[in-house]
Design a protein around this motif. Structure first.
Motif, mmCIF file in Angstrom:
data_model
loop_
_atom_site.group_PDB
_atom_site.id
_atom_site.type_symbol
_atom_site.label_atom_id
_atom_site.label_comp_id
_atom_site.label_asym_id
_atom_site.label_seq_id
_atom_site.Cartn_x
_atom_site.Cartn_y
_atom_site.Cartn_z
ATOM 1 N N PHE A 424 0.834 -1.199 0.000
ATOM 2 C CA PHE A 424 0.000 0.000 0.000
ATOM 3 C C PHE A 424 0.875 1.258 0.000
ATOM 4 O O PHE A 424 0.554 2.253 -0.665
ATOM 5 C CB PHE A 424 -0.923 0.007 1.213
ATOM 6 C CG PHE A 424 -1.886 -1.143 1.263
ATOM 7 C CD1 PHE A 424 -2.141 -1.913 0.138
ATOM 8 C CD2 PHE A 424 -2.537 -1.486 2.449
ATOM 9 C CE1 PHE A 424 -3.021 -2.989 0.182
ATOM 10 C CE2 PHE A 424 -3.424 -2.546 2.491
ATOM 11 C CZ PHE A 424 -3.658 -3.300 1.362
ATOM 12 N N LYS A 427 2.279 1.915 -3.522
ATOM 13 C CA LYS A 427 1.270 2.465 -4.423
ATOM 14 C C LYS A 427 0.971 3.924 -4.087
ATOM 15 O O LYS A 427 0.762 4.745 -4.986
ATOM 16 C CB LYS A 427 -0.011 1.631 -4.351
ATOM 17 C CG LYS A 427 0.169 0.189 -4.801
ATOM 18 C CD LYS A 427 0.663 0.113 -6.233
ATOM 19 C CE LYS A 427 0.820 -1.327 -6.685
ATOM 20 N NZ LYS A 427 1.358 -1.422 -8.065
ATOM 21 N N VAL A 434 -3.566 4.605 -1.505
ATOM 22 C CA VAL A 434 -4.156 3.335 -1.083
ATOM 23 C C VAL A 434 -3.987 3.244 0.426
ATOM 24 O O VAL A 434 -2.864 3.245 0.935
ATOM 25 C CB VAL A 434 -3.484 2.134 -1.774
ATOM 26 C CG1 VAL A 434 -4.054 0.827 -1.231
ATOM 27 C CG2 VAL A 434 -3.678 2.200 -3.276
ATOM 28 N N TYR A 440 -7.231 -0.865 -2.601
ATOM 29 C CA TYR A 440 -6.271 -1.536 -3.484
ATOM 30 C C TYR A 440 -6.987 -2.425 -4.497
ATOM 31 O O TYR A 440 -6.671 -2.403 -5.692
ATOM 32 C CB TYR A 440 -5.301 -2.363 -2.647
ATOM 33 C CG TYR A 440 -4.283 -3.123 -3.478
ATOM 34 C CD1 TYR A 440 -3.078 -2.539 -3.845
ATOM 35 C CD2 TYR A 440 -4.537 -4.421 -3.907
ATOM 36 C CE1 TYR A 440 -2.156 -3.226 -4.618
ATOM 37 C CE2 TYR A 440 -3.625 -5.108 -4.668
ATOM 38 C CZ TYR A 440 -2.429 -4.510 -5.021
ATOM 39 O OH TYR A 440 -1.525 -5.201 -5.790
#
Length: 680
Positions: A424, A427, A434, A440
């Motif tokens: 996470f 990203k 996220v 996600y």
């Protein structure tokens, strides 16, 4: 050498600088023996004063300038003269008609001379992977960065040729040299469409309760008369018939306190001849006092009837909805595990815990596929979850019954939680925020695969706590504190709701409580932090409370028999294929040996100097006992007991004979010294 347009508004033929300026068009000093030297023209004479501008122009990097300075070295004997060439075709204008149109063609043409120094040909698949996500058209910045290493022969051999011939795996695991992101993770298994079991496997029970009207009126009169004897003018305003109890709502005058009426609970129970007693509490929702009287004949709430309700069928996306039962009002009660975070289920033996867990698992299997949900089942008793062995929803291809493997399962869950949070974070740093598993899956499910949610169900927590209390408590605390956003949830069940099993650390991170019948009032306070569970009727009668509820909700749990569970599981296994991650299986199988298991106080039995010291003491004294080791080694009772068990397993002392006396030492001094060194 040929270069690409430095200034788009001027044709390329005007970019040549007079050699008399002693600088070539790239800003380097010119040589009189340059084979590509251009004759002096009137146009170049007019531009003679602009040589310094050109030198400063080409001294800037391609990345800052926004232009690409590609230099082409033509073959010694060109087969044909390309259009737009200067002086017999020695130079090629890349913007002229007939020039290589795509950067891939320019790149292959650029490698022709460099490949003379390398016998290895680049693999086409590597080149495709290297430029696969760039397309045929590239930005000037990308091409400038790639062509910067081709300004002379030597740098081209060391730069462009090597980077082009190596695939992304050899270049440090990056999918693109410009993106800086690691190569995508291996694709998850492609799940086949999930074939859900049929509701015909579940039996339909009649949950309708009919109580004669005269019985209701008689009970109402008894309640009013009993309270009138204590100078309380009460009135029955509403009666609700539930599956297990009938609830009477009474209204009292304003000048009478609620506690004055509630403390008359025993008198009302005696007058109504209620064997299991009545339960009285203030119902703030209805503005009255509720009196719950057990029914003479209870109804059975079937699992199928609740699963067919709108609450279960119309669940919101990203939820993990399971069946709980029906409340006294007859409303269907379903739980959403992500909203509940983590669940604590506690109650005495034969109160309905195992049936509640089976109903939870069966309802989850009906609604969610293995792609959405994975289960880790821990069953120290080895009989409760055995029927689920081989289920496609399992994360591991077995039901965990060994306490050491249970600790390993919690360790894996912690590592998986940290891995998901790291994903996470990556990203989010890449530009896509996220924060949890639902965000996600909404964004990256199609590209990188969907991450399933994981539910860890422990049937008997007390057994695990007796094995390694400190280790289990620390791992549960860590998972319960931060695993929710990663999609990992805990469901802990125990039949011994005491403070040494359900500690304050565990309770603080388990907001959802399901309490079945308990024996003592203190056990009810341990589970719910309030009384009431000791007045339940058993057989699925429960008090249910989530983190957002101020009062407990009395629910009759949904019933599912062992035959129904077996039929549902068999149909799921027959129609669906199971996918088990080999890496997860290998992690579980790498469990520690029993000698390295923590004893709950931070020590390792059989591997610490304390055990050797204790063994030396008992060998010298000729007897062994727990109290002796406690005094001589300054350890607790649990640690001393583990040491005695270790000595017995190794054959150093005699087994326990049922009498409260010291053990006989079977290990001689010579054997001790030969194995562990000097005795002193």
């Amino acid at each position: 050498p040929t270069f690409r347009a430095s200034e788009p508004e001027t044709p390329r033929s005007d970019r040549l600088v007079d050699p008399a300026e002693e600088h070539d068009d790239r800003g380097f000093r010119a040589s009189s023996s340059d084979p590509f030297e251009r004759p002096r023209t009137e146009e170049t004479e007019e531009r003679g004063g602009r040589g310094s501008d050109f030198r400063s122009l080409f001294s800037r990097s391609a990345e800052t300038d926004g232009r690409s300075d590609r230099i082409e070295i033509p073959d010694p004997k060109p087969e044909e003269e390309p259009a737009g060439s200067f002086d017999g075709g020695d130079r090629v204008d890349p913007f002229a008609e007939g020039a290589p149109a795509s950067p891939d063609e320019l790149y292959q043409e650029d490698r022709s001379d460099a490949d003379l120094f390398d016998d290895d040909e680049p693999e086409e698949s590597n080149l495709d992977g290297y430029f696969g996500d760039r397309g045929d058209s590239r930005s000037s910045r990308d091409m400038g960065t790639r062509d910067m290493g081709t300004r002379d022969r030597g740098t081209r051999d060391m730069g462009t040729r090597d980077m082009g011939s190596r695939g992304p795996r050899e270049m440090g695991g990056f999918a693109s040299p410009d993106s800086g992101e690691p190569a995508p993770a291996p694709k998850p298994p492609v799940y086949k469409p999930y074939v859900r079991p049929s509701l015909e496997n579940l039996r339909a029970y009649d949950d309708a309760v009919s109580i004669p009207q005269d019985v209701i009126e008689r009970n109402s009169e008894i309640i009013v008369d009993t309270l009138a004897g204590f100078k309380v003018d009460a009135e029955v305003v509403k009666v609700t018939i539930g599956a297990a109890v009938t609830r009477y709502y009474i209204d009292i005058p304003r000048n009478i306190s609620v506690s004055t009426v509630i403390k008359r609970e025993e008198e009302i129970s005696m007058r109504l001849h209620a064997r299991d007693g009545v339960s009285m509490f203030a119902s703030r929702e209805n503005g009255a006092i509720s009196i719950e009287v057990p029914n003479a004949k209870r109804a059975t709430v079937g699992l199928a009837s609740v699963m067919e309700s709108e609450e279960f069928l119309n669940a919101k996306p990203h939820s993990l909805m399971f069946v709980v039962g029906k409340d006294v009002e007859g409303r269907n009660v379903c739980g959403n595990i992500p909203k509940m975070t983590h669940v604590l289920v506690a109650g005495s033996t034969n109160s309905g815990k195992s049936v509640c867990l089976n109903a939870m698992l069966i309802s989850l299997i009906y609604k969610y596929s293995p792609e959405d949900l994975r289960l880790i089942l821990i069953d120290p008793k080895k009989v409760e979850f055995t029927v689920f062995d081989g289920l496609p929803h399992l994360m591991l291809n077995e039901i965990i019954s060994d306490p050491q493997k249970a600790v390993t399962a919690l360790n894996w869950a912690i590592k998986e939680m940290e891995r998901r949070y790291t994903l996470f974070e990556q990203k989010t740093r890449s530009g896509t925020a996220v924060r949890n598993i639902d965000e996600y899956n909404d964004i990256f499910a199609e590209e990188e695969g969907k991450i399933p949610k994981i539910v860890i169900v422990v049937d008997e927590l007390a057994d695990l706590m007796s094995f390694a209390k400190k280790d289990i408590e620390e791992r549960i605390q860590r998972l319960a504190a931060k695993a929710r956003a990663a999609g990992i949830h805990l469901v802990l069940a125990t039949q011994r709701p005491s403070v040494d099993v359900i500690t304050g650390v565990i309770k603080s991170n388990l907001p959802t409580r399901i309490a079945f019948r308990v024996i003592q009032e203190v056990d009810s306070r341990t589970i719910l932090d309030e009384t009431g569970a000791q007045k339940l009727l058993g057989n699925g009668d429960m008090l249910y409370r989530t983190g957002g509820m101020f009062n407990c909700l009395r629910v009759q749990g949904a019933f599912v028999s062992s035959e129904e569970v077996q039929a549902v599981v068999d149909e799921v296994k027959r129609n669906n294929e199971a996918y088990f991650d080999e890496e997860v299986v290998n992690f579980f199988n790498k469990s520690n040996s029993p000698e390295e298991v923590s004893d709950g106080e931070g020590g390792n039995v059989g591997s610490d100097s304390v055990e050797i010291k204790a063994l030396a003491i008992v060998v010298k004294l000729g007897s062994a006992s727990i109290s002796l080791i406690q005094r001589r080694c300054s350890v607790g009772y649990a640690r001393a007991g583990k040491i005695i068990e270790w000595m017995e397993q190794e054959g150093y002392i005699s087994p326990f004979d049922g009498k409260a006396k010291a053990r006989t030492v079977l290990l001689t001094k010579e054997e001790f010294e030969s194995k562990y060194g000097p005795l002193d």
